[in-house]
Motif scaffolding. Structure first.
Motif, PDB file in Angstrom:
ATOM      1  N   SER A  48      52.777  44.440  30.210  1.00 46.85           N
ATOM      2  CA  SER A  48      52.117  43.322  29.520  1.00 46.85           C
ATOM      3  C   SER A  48      51.947  42.128  30.440  1.00 46.85           C
ATOM      4  O   SER A  48      51.177  41.211  30.157  1.00 46.85           O
ATOM      5  CB  SER A  48      52.931  42.912  28.282  1.00 46.85           C
ATOM      6  N   PRO A  51      50.306  40.658  33.618  1.00 46.25           N
ATOM      7  CA  PRO A  51      49.170  40.978  34.493  1.00 46.25           C
ATOM      8  C   PRO A  51      49.563  41.178  35.951  1.00 46.25           C
ATOM      9  O   PRO A  51      48.940  41.972  36.661  1.00 46.25           O
ATOM     10  CB  PRO A  51      48.252  39.753  34.326  1.00 46.25           C
ATOM     11  N   VAL A  66      50.610  44.761  36.437  1.00 41.26           N
ATOM     12  CA  VAL A  66      49.448  45.661  36.469  1.00 41.26           C
ATOM     13  C   VAL A  66      48.779  45.596  37.837  1.00 41.26           C
ATOM     14  O   VAL A  66      48.382  46.608  38.412  1.00 41.26           O
ATOM     15  CB  VAL A  66      48.435  45.288  35.362  1.00 41.26           C
ATOM     16  N   GLN A 126      41.089  40.621  40.506  1.00 39.59           N
ATOM     17  CA  GLN A 126      40.264  39.877  39.560  1.00 39.59           C
ATOM     18  C   GLN A 126      38.820  39.825  40.037  1.00 39.59           C
ATOM     19  O   GLN A 126      37.878  39.920  39.252  1.00 39.59           O
ATOM     20  CB  GLN A 126      40.814  38.457  39.410  1.00 39.59           C
ATOM     21  N   ASP A 173      37.179  45.227  31.752  1.00 38.18           N
ATOM     22  CA  ASP A 173      38.203  44.407  32.389  1.00 38.18           C
ATOM     23  C   ASP A 173      39.492  45.170  32.649  1.00 38.18           C
ATOM     24  O   ASP A 173      40.510  44.589  33.015  1.00 38.18           O
ATOM     25  CB  ASP A 173      38.517  43.184  31.528  1.00 38.18           C
ATOM     26  N   SER A 185      41.405  46.604  30.509  1.00 40.50           N
ATOM     27  CA  SER A 185      42.399  46.229  29.498  1.00 40.50           C
ATOM     28  C   SER A 185      42.926  47.423  28.715  1.00 40.50           C
ATOM     29  O   SER A 185      43.815  47.278  27.883  1.00 40.50           O
ATOM     30  CB  SER A 185      41.786  45.221  28.521  1.00 40.50           C
ATOM     31  N   GLY A 186      42.356  48.601  28.949  1.00 41.53           N
ATOM     32  CA  GLY A 186      42.772  49.786  28.198  1.00 41.53           C
ATOM     33  C   GLY A 186      42.009  49.975  26.903  1.00 41.53           C
ATOM     34  O   GLY A 186      42.369  50.825  26.090  1.00 41.53           O
ATOM     35  N   GLN A 187      40.942  49.217  26.704  1.00 38.16           N
ATOM     36  CA  GLN A 187      40.176  49.307  25.464  1.00 38.16           C
ATOM     37  C   GLN A 187      39.522  50.680  25.301  1.00 38.16           C
ATOM     38  O   GLN A 187      39.076  51.297  26.266  1.00 38.16           O
ATOM     39  CB  GLN A 187      39.092  48.217  25.432  1.00 38.16           C
ATOM     40  N   ASP A 193      38.636  52.344  29.071  1.00 38.12           N
ATOM     41  CA  ASP A 193      38.611  51.436  30.221  1.00 38.12           C
ATOM     42  C   ASP A 193      40.048  51.250  30.674  1.00 38.12           C
ATOM     43  O   ASP A 193      40.713  50.299  30.286  1.00 38.12           O
ATOM     44  CB  ASP A 193      37.966  50.103  29.819  1.00 38.12           C
ATOM     45  N   ASP A 194      40.524  52.162  31.510  1.00 40.97           N
ATOM     46  CA  ASP A 194      41.942  52.228  31.865  1.00 40.97           C
ATOM     47  C   ASP A 194      42.323  51.173  32.888  1.00 40.97           C
ATOM     48  O   ASP A 194      41.537  50.830  33.778  1.00 40.97           O
ATOM     49  CB  ASP A 194      42.256  53.618  32.423  1.00 40.97           C
ATOM     50  N   SER A 195      43.548  50.661  32.773  1.00 45.21           N
ATOM     51  CA  SER A 195      44.003  49.590  33.656  1.00 45.21           C
ATOM     52  C   SER A 195      44.213  50.061  35.092  1.00 45.21           C
ATOM     53  O   SER A 195      44.143  49.263  36.021  1.00 45.21           O
ATOM     54  CB  SER A 195      45.311  48.991  33.129  1.00 45.21           C
TER      55      SER A 195
END
Length: 391
Positions: A31, A33, A36, A118, A137, A139-141, A153-155
């Motif tokens: 969690s 950033p 990650v 970024q 982005d 974010s894993g969405q 959309d994997d981190s």
């Protein structure tokens, strides 16, 4: 950025024995950033250097640079080689340090002001089959497109379609998505067959959400590196301007920007067939070879090259064994979003050799180029004016 020994150890555990770790602990740790970002850096370095014999590489690099410097050339050129050699050697030695040091001091590989993680994600866009646009982005969405689920959309792995499934099994229509990477960005993509693609700045790839039973076909504008999953029953075809590349399973780089008069296909491993549609000319490449299509004449040239020069962008570096200033500035233009004005047009043909991290501040990059060539840069906002040093 400095990381604690505890965080480094936990990141290593995630990458080497994820199934043994508590899911709650992993999710809580990720969690942050910065954690990650650390994992991304681990993955990038592992991908690049897993198969390297560092003692051999170090010896070869030193020997090559000593030979280059000792060549009998004009004094100015020898000076340029010396500075460029020191830059390349510093990069090589810092890589050795990163790999062997137990603390993995990433700040030596990513020492400058710009946050590369970024930077590469800014405004990356996915256009779905129905025209809807999604900003990516990492974010894993989960993304659903026209009755297809499982797009993620994997981190760490970027955009992945391996788990994509049609909600209605009776639908046979082939749906296409388009991934667009803007100036100053790059992004990873995993297609439904497991093929991995890295897109460079100002590039876009049109591809099926799920491949059908026939050929696996994608459409590229810009530059991309492909690691194609082998499937002898379905050839993989990359469609370009007035040409295409056909493979079964291999790794290669394609550079086909709309504002350039040449298309470059560089083979890393395996075998590919490059076809010029205008002249109906076909050439087969083996590892270490490059095909160069002249879009004006329609002719294709085949030559041997230093592969790293054309693939290093995937690991966040510019490598220039022998590059004209015009080509160098064109690459910087796509990454830093700048306009270049040549007050002395002949400067475009000047030769540059060196290696630069893509997370370096632009002023530092231009300072290196100035020291290793006969040009001066005048920076005014986004505009860079190029002049020649007075004698």
């Amino acid at each position: 950025m400095k990381y604690s020994e505890k965080d480094i150890e936990f990141a290593n555990q995630i990458l080497t024995r994820r199934n043994e770790l508590d899911n709650g602990l992993v999710e809580a740790w990720m969690s942050d950033p910065e954690h990650v970002e650390m994992l991304r850096e681990f993955v990038a370095i592992r991908e690049e250097y897993t198969n390297w014999n560092f003692e051999v590489v170090k010896g070869e690099e030193r020997e090559r640079l000593h030979q280059a410097i000792s060549r009998k050339k004009k004094r100015q050129l020898v000076t340029r080689w010396s500075v460029a050699a020191s830059v390349v050697l510093c990069v090589a030695l810092s890589v050795l340090y990163l790999w062997n040091d137990s603390y993995w001091a990433f700040e030596q590989k990513f020492p400058q002001q710009v946050n590369l993680t970024q930077h590469k994600m800014a405004n990356v866009e996915l256009i779905l089959a129905d025209g809807k646009r999604v900003l990516l982005d990492g974010s894993g969405q989960q993304i659903q497109d026209h009755g297809v689920s499982g797009i993620k959309d994997d981190s760490l792995q970027g955009l992945t379609y391996v788990q994509a499934k049609a909600l209605d099994k009776n639908v046979t229509e082939v749906l296409y998505n388009t991934l667009k990477v803007p100036t100053g960005g790059f992004y990873q993509l995993e297609l439904s067959d497991g093929t991995r693609v890295w897109l460079n700045a100002e590039s876009e790839l049109r591809f099926p959400v799920q491949f059908g039973v026939g050929k696996r076909e994608v459409y590229l504008r810009g530059e991309a590196y492909f690691d194609v999953r082998k499937d002898t029953s379905r050839r993989f075809v990359v469609h370009l301007r007035e040409s295409n590349v056909t493979v079964l399973g291999t790794s290669f780089n394609v550079k086909a920007y709309g504002d350039e008069d040449y298309i470059y296909t560089t083979l890393v491993e395996g075998q590919v067939r490059f076809t010029s549609e205008k002249e109906h000319e076909e050439v087969t490449l083996r590892p270490g070879m490059q095909s160069v299509l002249n879009l004006k004449s329609g002719k294709t040239e085949l030559k041997e090259v230093e592969v790293e020069q054309f693939t290093a962008w995937r690991q966040g570096r510019f490598v220039f064994p022998s590059t004209t200033l015009g080509d160098l500035m064109c690459q910087l233009k796509r990454w830093y979003d700048i306009d270049v004005v040549y007050l002395a047009p002949e400067a475009k043909g000047y030769e540059f050799r060196g290696a630069i991290n893509r997370d370096m501040d632009l002023k530092n990059v231009l300072a290196i180029v100035e020291k290793t060539s006969n040009v001066i840069f005048d920076i005014n906002g986004r505009t860079i004016k190029v002049t020649i040093k007075s004698k």
